[in-house]
Design a protein around this motif. Structure first.
Motif, PDB file in Angstrom:
ATOM      1  N   GLN A   5      33.242  38.195  51.549  1.00  0.00           N
ATOM      2  CA  GLN A   5      33.848  37.649  50.324  1.00  0.00           C
ATOM      3  C   GLN A   5      33.302  38.347  49.078  1.00  0.00           C
ATOM      4  O   GLN A   5      34.053  38.646  48.145  1.00  0.00           O
ATOM      5  CB  GLN A   5      33.588  36.147  50.241  1.00  0.00           C
ATOM      6  CG  GLN A   5      34.345  35.323  51.274  1.00  0.00           C
ATOM      7  CD  GLN A   5      33.907  33.872  51.283  1.00  0.00           C
ATOM      8  OE1 GLN A   5      32.708  33.562  51.214  1.00  0.00           O
ATOM      9  NE2 GLN A   5      34.876  32.963  51.365  1.00  0.00           N
ATOM     10  N   ALA A   8      34.848  41.715  48.818  1.00  0.00           N
ATOM     11  CA  ALA A   8      36.231  41.594  48.342  1.00  0.00           C
ATOM     12  C   ALA A   8      36.274  41.370  46.831  1.00  0.00           C
ATOM     13  O   ALA A   8      37.147  41.913  46.132  1.00  0.00           O
ATOM     14  CB  ALA A   8      36.936  40.448  49.075  1.00  0.00           C
ATOM     15  N   ARG A   9      35.331  40.594  46.308  1.00  0.00           N
ATOM     16  CA  ARG A   9      35.286  40.352  44.860  1.00  0.00           C
ATOM     17  C   ARG A   9      34.988  41.642  44.099  1.00  0.00           C
ATOM     18  O   ARG A   9      35.602  41.933  43.070  1.00  0.00           O
ATOM     19  CB  ARG A   9      34.204  39.302  44.549  1.00  0.00           C
ATOM     20  CG  ARG A   9      34.546  37.886  44.981  1.00  0.00           C
ATOM     21  CD  ARG A   9      35.481  37.198  43.987  1.00  0.00           C
ATOM     22  NE  ARG A   9      34.930  37.161  42.649  1.00  0.00           N
ATOM     23  CZ  ARG A   9      34.043  36.256  42.218  1.00  0.00           C
ATOM     24  NH1 ARG A   9      33.578  35.336  43.063  1.00  0.00           N
ATOM     25  NH2 ARG A   9      33.613  36.276  40.973  1.00  0.00           N
ATOM     26  N   GLU A  12      38.000  43.902  44.198  1.00  0.00           N
ATOM     27  CA  GLU A  12      39.051  43.398  43.308  1.00  0.00           C
ATOM     28  C   GLU A  12      38.816  43.873  41.874  1.00  0.00           C
ATOM     29  O   GLU A  12      39.766  44.231  41.163  1.00  0.00           O
ATOM     30  CB  GLU A  12      39.075  41.873  43.366  1.00  0.00           C
ATOM     31  CG  GLU A  12      40.130  41.230  42.467  1.00  0.00           C
ATOM     32  CD  GLU A  12      40.026  39.711  42.457  1.00  0.00           C
ATOM     33  OE1 GLU A  12      40.692  39.089  41.606  1.00  0.00           O
ATOM     34  OE2 GLU A  12      39.276  39.158  43.279  1.00  0.00           O
ATOM     35  N   ASN A  15      39.115  47.866  41.916  1.00  0.00           N
ATOM     36  CA  ASN A  15      40.481  48.333  42.175  1.00  0.00           C
ATOM     37  C   ASN A  15      41.497  47.295  41.715  1.00  0.00           C
ATOM     38  O   ASN A  15      42.172  46.683  42.545  1.00  0.00           O
ATOM     39  CB  ASN A  15      40.688  48.597  43.674  1.00  0.00           C
ATOM     40  CG  ASN A  15      39.724  49.606  44.223  1.00  0.00           C
ATOM     41  OD1 ASN A  15      39.477  50.639  43.611  1.00  0.00           O
ATOM     42  ND2 ASN A  15      39.161  49.311  45.388  1.00  0.00           N
ATOM     43  N   PRO A  16      41.622  47.052  40.422  1.00  0.00           N
ATOM     44  CA  PRO A  16      42.549  46.004  39.963  1.00  0.00           C
ATOM     45  C   PRO A  16      43.983  46.264  40.372  1.00  0.00           C
ATOM     46  O   PRO A  16      44.768  45.344  40.530  1.00  0.00           O
ATOM     47  CB  PRO A  16      42.386  46.036  38.438  1.00  0.00           C
ATOM     48  CG  PRO A  16      41.825  47.378  38.130  1.00  0.00           C
ATOM     49  CD  PRO A  16      40.964  47.738  39.299  1.00  0.00           C
ATOM     50  N   SER A  18      45.031  47.242  43.205  1.00  0.00           N
ATOM     51  CA  SER A  18      45.303  46.957  44.616  1.00  0.00           C
ATOM     52  C   SER A  18      45.812  45.540  44.837  1.00  0.00           C
ATOM     53  O   SER A  18      46.218  45.189  45.941  1.00  0.00           O
ATOM     54  CB  SER A  18      44.037  47.158  45.446  1.00  0.00           C
ATOM     55  OG  SER A  18      43.044  46.230  45.066  1.00  0.00           O
ATOM     56  N   THR A  19      45.801  44.714  43.799  1.00  0.00           N
ATOM     57  CA  THR A  19      46.256  43.329  43.966  1.00  0.00           C
ATOM     58  C   THR A  19      47.764  43.242  44.125  1.00  0.00           C
ATOM     59  O   THR A  19      48.290  42.253  44.572  1.00  0.00           O
ATOM     60  CB  THR A  19      45.842  42.485  42.752  1.00  0.00           C
ATOM     61  OG1 THR A  19      46.355  43.082  41.558  1.00  0.00           O
ATOM     62  CG2 THR A  19      44.321  42.404  42.662  1.00  0.00           C
ATOM     63  N   THR A  24      51.025  49.520  42.693  1.00  0.00           N
ATOM     64  CA  THR A  24      49.794  50.292  42.868  1.00  0.00           C
ATOM     65  C   THR A  24      49.889  51.663  42.223  1.00  0.00           C
ATOM     66  O   THR A  24      49.007  52.076  41.477  1.00  0.00           O
ATOM     67  CB  THR A  24      49.474  50.448  44.366  1.00  0.00           C
ATOM     68  OG1 THR A  24      49.191  49.183  44.917  1.00  0.00           O
ATOM     69  CG2 THR A  24      48.271  51.382  44.565  1.00  0.00           C
ATOM     70  N   GLN A  40      35.868  45.558  32.856  1.00  0.00           N
ATOM     71  CA  GLN A  40      35.395  45.766  34.221  1.00  0.00           C
ATOM     72  C   GLN A  40      33.876  45.645  34.290  1.00  0.00           C
ATOM     73  O   GLN A  40      33.327  45.006  35.187  1.00  0.00           O
ATOM     74  CB  GLN A  40      35.801  47.160  34.713  1.00  0.00           C
ATOM     75  CG  GLN A  40      37.104  47.217  35.487  1.00  0.00           C
ATOM     76  CD  GLN A  40      37.321  48.602  36.053  1.00  0.00           C
ATOM     77  OE1 GLN A  40      37.339  49.590  35.333  1.00  0.00           O
ATOM     78  NE2 GLN A  40      37.484  48.681  37.356  1.00  0.00           N
TER      79      GLN A  40
END
Length: 320
Positions: A5, A8-9, A12, A15-16, A18-19, A24, A40
């Motif tokens: 987790q 993943a944070r 995130e 790589n903003p 990739s949401t 993309t 960032q």
């Protein structure tokens, strides 16, 4: 949060784009503004403090780790010039080559993980290139700070060569770090280090007057027991994985906090120091780093310092 987790944070934030798979390409092509990078960095600092950067032991050597990507962003290293690095390396030994080689062979010499990943010739190349780059910049700019190779710079370069996937990236991050985060620490007279040690005594007197008085009663000032820890930003104290976690914190919030990190280590061994008739015997080799405990104590110390003293602490790595 689990390591998965936390990872993943971080991804995130890093790589903003990739949401959303549909956007993309459009998002990654957009040039980041200074506001984007600042946002960032703020989010990364918060996550470094609350969760810590997860270790990624099984990454392929060529794949950048989360730590490598975070360090580059925090240092604002977004441009790599491989050709220029190779040009500097091709210049060969500098005028301080002997001094460099007298230090590089013993850099983190007892750490098998470091020795397995970072060869001595890599340290030499990076440091020689930095000296040549500094000489060229000095010719272009008069009246600036004087950079060359000084004691301790071999250890300061080590975490970058260990963490970054390529020597070019390590060189870019190391050079930026030296020139912007702690330029006073690498002047020929090590003025920033000595000033930091003076401030360590002042901060310890505020934080723990009894411990300060005990050490002073034994004629112990920070210059005598904390010089290596100040000079290398605690990178001289193993284990390396804890050094990297401590450096995550220092890169995120400022090199000046290393002085409080050293005091935190003193407080963690306070009872032994207070009971010892010869505390220097304990201080010759600090106990193994415990990054999370050190960071927690450091944050508490920072809150309790008088405002004027904290401002001095903030200034000392970067201004005379």
């Amino acid at each position: 949060m689990s390591d998965r987790q936390i990872k993943a944070r971080f991804l995130e934030i890093l790589n903003p784009s990739s949401t959303s798979t549909s956007t993309t390409h459009q998002s990654s092509a957009r040039i980041k503004t200074s506001s984007d990078i600042s946002d960032q960095a703020k989010r990364l600092r918060r996550l470094v403090l609350t969760a810590g950067i997860p270790d990624e032991p099984n990454l392929p050597p060529s794949q950048p780790s989360i730590r490598a990507r975070v360090w580059k962003l925090l240092l604002h290293v977004d441009h790599l010039d491989s050709a220029d690095y190779l040009r500097l390396v091709d210049k060969g030994p500098s005028g301080v080559s002997t001094k460099i080689k007298n230090d590089t062979f013993r850099t983190l010499a007892t750490d098998t993980d470091f020795k397995g990943k970072v060869r001595e010739d890599m340290l030499i190349r990076l440091l020689e290139a930095f000296v040549w780059r500094s000489q060229e910049k000095a010719l272009e700019m008069e009246g600036g700070l004087d950079f060359s190779y000084v004691q301790g710079m071999n250890v300061l370069s080590a975490p970058f060569l260990y963490t970054l996937p390529t020597q070019v990236e390590a060189f870019a991050c190391f050079s930026t770090f030296i020139e912007t985060s702690c330029p006073q620490y690498v002047q020929r007279d090590l003025r920033g280090v000595h000033r930091g040690l003076e401030l360590l005594d002042k901060c310890l007197e505020v934080a723990d007057p009894e411990l300060y008085a005990h050490l002073r009663s034994k004629s112990l000032s920070a210059e005598l027991y904390a010089f290596p820890s100040a000079l290398t930003l605690c990178a001289c104290t193993p284990p390396l994985d804890q050094v990297l976690k401590l450096w995550d914190f220092l890169l995120a919030f400022g090199v000046h906090l290393n002085i409080l990190c050293v005091i935190a280590q003193l407080l963690m061994m306070r009872q032994e120091l207070m009971e010892s008739p010869s505390p220097m015997k304990l201080l010759r080799i600090f106990p193994p780093l415990q990054a999370n405990s050190i960071i927690g104590i450091t944050l508490a110390l920072a809150k309790d310092l008088p405002e004027d003293l904290y401002k001095e602490l903030v200034r000392h790595p970067v201004s005379g």
